[in-house]
Scaffold this motif. Structure first.
Motif, PDB file in Angstrom:
ATOM      1  N   TRP A  24       0.786  -1.324  -0.070  1.00  0.00           N
ATOM      2  CA  TRP A  24      -0.029  -0.026   0.146  1.00  0.00           C
ATOM      3  C   TRP A  24       0.906   1.272  -0.054  1.00  0.00           C
ATOM      4  O   TRP A  24       0.626   2.218  -0.643  1.00  0.00           O
ATOM      5  CB  TRP A  24      -1.033   0.050   1.191  1.00  0.00           C
ATOM      6  CG  TRP A  24      -2.113  -0.908   0.919  1.00  0.00           C
ATOM      7  CD1 TRP A  24      -2.299  -2.128   1.568  1.00  0.00           C
ATOM      8  CD2 TRP A  24      -3.114  -0.992   0.047  1.00  0.00           C
ATOM      9  NE1 TRP A  24      -3.546  -2.847   1.094  1.00  0.00           N
ATOM     10  CE2 TRP A  24      -3.825  -2.013   0.104  1.00  0.00           C
ATOM     11  CE3 TRP A  24      -3.471  -0.184  -0.946  1.00  0.00           C
ATOM     12  CZ2 TRP A  24      -4.975  -2.397  -0.737  1.00  0.00           C
ATOM     13  CZ3 TRP A  24      -4.523  -0.224  -1.802  1.00  0.00           C
ATOM     14  CH2 TRP A  24      -5.243  -1.380  -1.605  1.00  0.00           C
ATOM     15  N   GLY A  25       1.878   1.123   0.695  1.00  0.00           N
ATOM     16  CA  GLY A  25       2.806   2.392   0.863  1.00  0.00           C
ATOM     17  C   GLY A  25       3.438   2.708  -0.602  1.00  0.00           C
ATOM     18  O   GLY A  25       3.558   3.844  -1.201  1.00  0.00           O
ATOM     19  N   GLY A  26       3.873   1.514  -1.469  1.00  0.00           N
ATOM     20  CA  GLY A  26       4.240   1.823  -2.582  1.00  0.00           C
ATOM     21  C   GLY A  26       3.112   2.117  -3.558  1.00  0.00           C
ATOM     22  O   GLY A  26       3.328   2.836  -4.486  1.00  0.00           O
ATOM     23  N   VAL A  28       0.589   4.069  -2.889  1.00  0.00           N
ATOM     24  CA  VAL A  28       0.135   5.326  -2.538  1.00  0.00           C
ATOM     25  C   VAL A  28       1.464   6.195  -3.269  1.00  0.00           C
ATOM     26  O   VAL A  28       1.255   7.205  -3.745  1.00  0.00           O
ATOM     27  CB  VAL A  28       0.161   5.616  -1.006  1.00  0.00           C
ATOM     28  CG1 VAL A  28      -0.074   6.932  -0.723  1.00  0.00           C
ATOM     29  CG2 VAL A  28      -1.396   4.995  -0.716  1.00  0.00           C
ATOM     30  N   THR A  29       2.746   5.882  -3.309  1.00  0.00           N
ATOM     31  CA  THR A  29       3.686   6.507  -3.675  1.00  0.00           C
ATOM     32  C   THR A  29       3.655   6.662  -4.955  1.00  0.00           C
ATOM     33  O   THR A  29       3.765   7.880  -5.513  1.00  0.00           O
ATOM     34  CB  THR A  29       4.980   5.956  -3.137  1.00  0.00           C
ATOM     35  OG1 THR A  29       5.070   5.743  -1.763  1.00  0.00           O
ATOM     36  CG2 THR A  29       6.297   6.723  -3.701  1.00  0.00           C
ATOM     37  N   VAL A  30       3.280   5.802  -5.847  1.00  0.00           N
ATOM     38  CA  VAL A  30       3.177   5.803  -7.302  1.00  0.00           C
ATOM     39  C   VAL A  30       2.068   6.711  -7.656  1.00  0.00           C
ATOM     40  O   VAL A  30       2.484   7.444  -8.349  1.00  0.00           O
ATOM     41  CB  VAL A  30       3.020   4.345  -7.599  1.00  0.00           C
ATOM     42  CG1 VAL A  30       2.543   4.406  -9.411  1.00  0.00           C
ATOM     43  CG2 VAL A  30       4.159   3.603  -7.880  1.00  0.00           C
ATOM     44  N   VAL A  32       0.823   9.245  -6.038  1.00  0.00           N
ATOM     45  CA  VAL A  32       1.266  10.706  -5.832  1.00  0.00           C
ATOM     46  C   VAL A  32       2.431  11.082  -6.666  1.00  0.00           C
ATOM     47  O   VAL A  32       2.135  12.205  -7.253  1.00  0.00           O
ATOM     48  CB  VAL A  32       1.824  10.824  -4.432  1.00  0.00           C
ATOM     49  CG1 VAL A  32       2.638  12.014  -4.029  1.00  0.00           C
ATOM     50  CG2 VAL A  32       0.617  10.471  -3.121  1.00  0.00           C
ATOM     51  N   LEU A  33       3.350  10.396  -7.314  1.00  0.00           N
ATOM     52  CA  LEU A  33       4.101  10.836  -8.110  1.00  0.00           C
ATOM     53  C   LEU A  33       3.771  10.944  -9.343  1.00  0.00           C
ATOM     54  O   LEU A  33       4.105  11.963 -10.035  1.00  0.00           O
ATOM     55  CB  LEU A  33       5.218   9.603  -7.937  1.00  0.00           C
ATOM     56  CG  LEU A  33       6.224   9.551  -6.953  1.00  0.00           C
ATOM     57  CD1 LEU A  33       7.305   8.405  -6.927  1.00  0.00           C
ATOM     58  CD2 LEU A  33       6.969  10.958  -6.763  1.00  0.00           C
ATOM     59  N   ARG A  36       1.721  14.285  -9.480  1.00  0.00           N
ATOM     60  CA  ARG A  36       2.698  15.500  -9.057  1.00  0.00           C
ATOM     61  C   ARG A  36       3.425  15.643 -10.748  1.00  0.00           C
ATOM     62  O   ARG A  36       3.543  16.741 -10.895  1.00  0.00           O
ATOM     63  CB  ARG A  36       3.864  15.204  -8.277  1.00  0.00           C
ATOM     64  CG  ARG A  36       3.379  15.533  -6.938  1.00  0.00           C
ATOM     65  CD  ARG A  36       4.655  15.334  -5.905  1.00  0.00           C
ATOM     66  NE  ARG A  36       4.115  15.690  -4.438  1.00  0.00           N
ATOM     67  CZ  ARG A  36       5.014  15.773  -3.604  1.00  0.00           C
ATOM     68  NH1 ARG A  36       6.251  15.210  -3.848  1.00  0.00           N
ATOM     69  NH2 ARG A  36       4.527  15.895  -2.236  1.00  0.00           N
ATOM     70  N   ARG A  37       3.628  14.569 -11.333  1.00  0.00           N
ATOM     71  CA  ARG A  37       4.187  14.852 -12.519  1.00  0.00           C
ATOM     72  C   ARG A  37       3.141  15.244 -13.838  1.00  0.00           C
ATOM     73  O   ARG A  37       3.437  16.010 -14.530  1.00  0.00           O
ATOM     74  CB  ARG A  37       4.788  13.297 -13.148  1.00  0.00           C
ATOM     75  CG  ARG A  37       5.463  13.241 -14.444  1.00  0.00           C
ATOM     76  CD  ARG A  37       6.720  13.928 -14.562  1.00  0.00           C
ATOM     77  NE  ARG A  37       7.279  13.822 -15.748  1.00  0.00           N
ATOM     78  CZ  ARG A  37       7.947  14.860 -16.396  1.00  0.00           C
ATOM     79  NH1 ARG A  37       7.816  16.074 -16.071  1.00  0.00           N
ATOM     80  NH2 ARG A  37       8.186  14.603 -17.686  1.00  0.00           N
TER      81      ARG A  37
END
Length: 75
Positions: A24-26, A28-30, A32-33, A36-37
């Motif tokens: 889940w951390g991975g 969410v990180t993907v 968000v990135l 942002r991009r």
């Protein structure tokens, strides 16, 4: 059941919890990135937005706007 089976140990739930946290951390990180991009706030810079607002208010003309925009995009 065979006599050597003791049931699930404390290690199994621990590894499952760590695995879920990493997954889940991975994820969410993907997300968000990617946002942002490719989000709407990155389609024009803040300076270009200010420049467009100045053009809309009539503070600068079209030629000045394109000249300043080209300067911003080259730097």
């Amino acid at each position: 059941m065979p006599w050597y089976y003791n049931g699930p140990t404390w290690l199994m739930p621990l590894t499952m919890a760590i695995g879920m946290a990493v997954f889940w951390g991975g994820l969410v990180t993907v997300v968000v990135l990617v946002l942002r991009r490719y989000g709407p706030q990155h389609r024009s810079s803040g300076a270009e937005q200010v420049l467009a607002e100045r053009l809309a208010r009539g503070e600068i003309d079209d030629k000045e706007y394109t000249r300043l925009r080209d300067i911003l995009r080259t730097h």
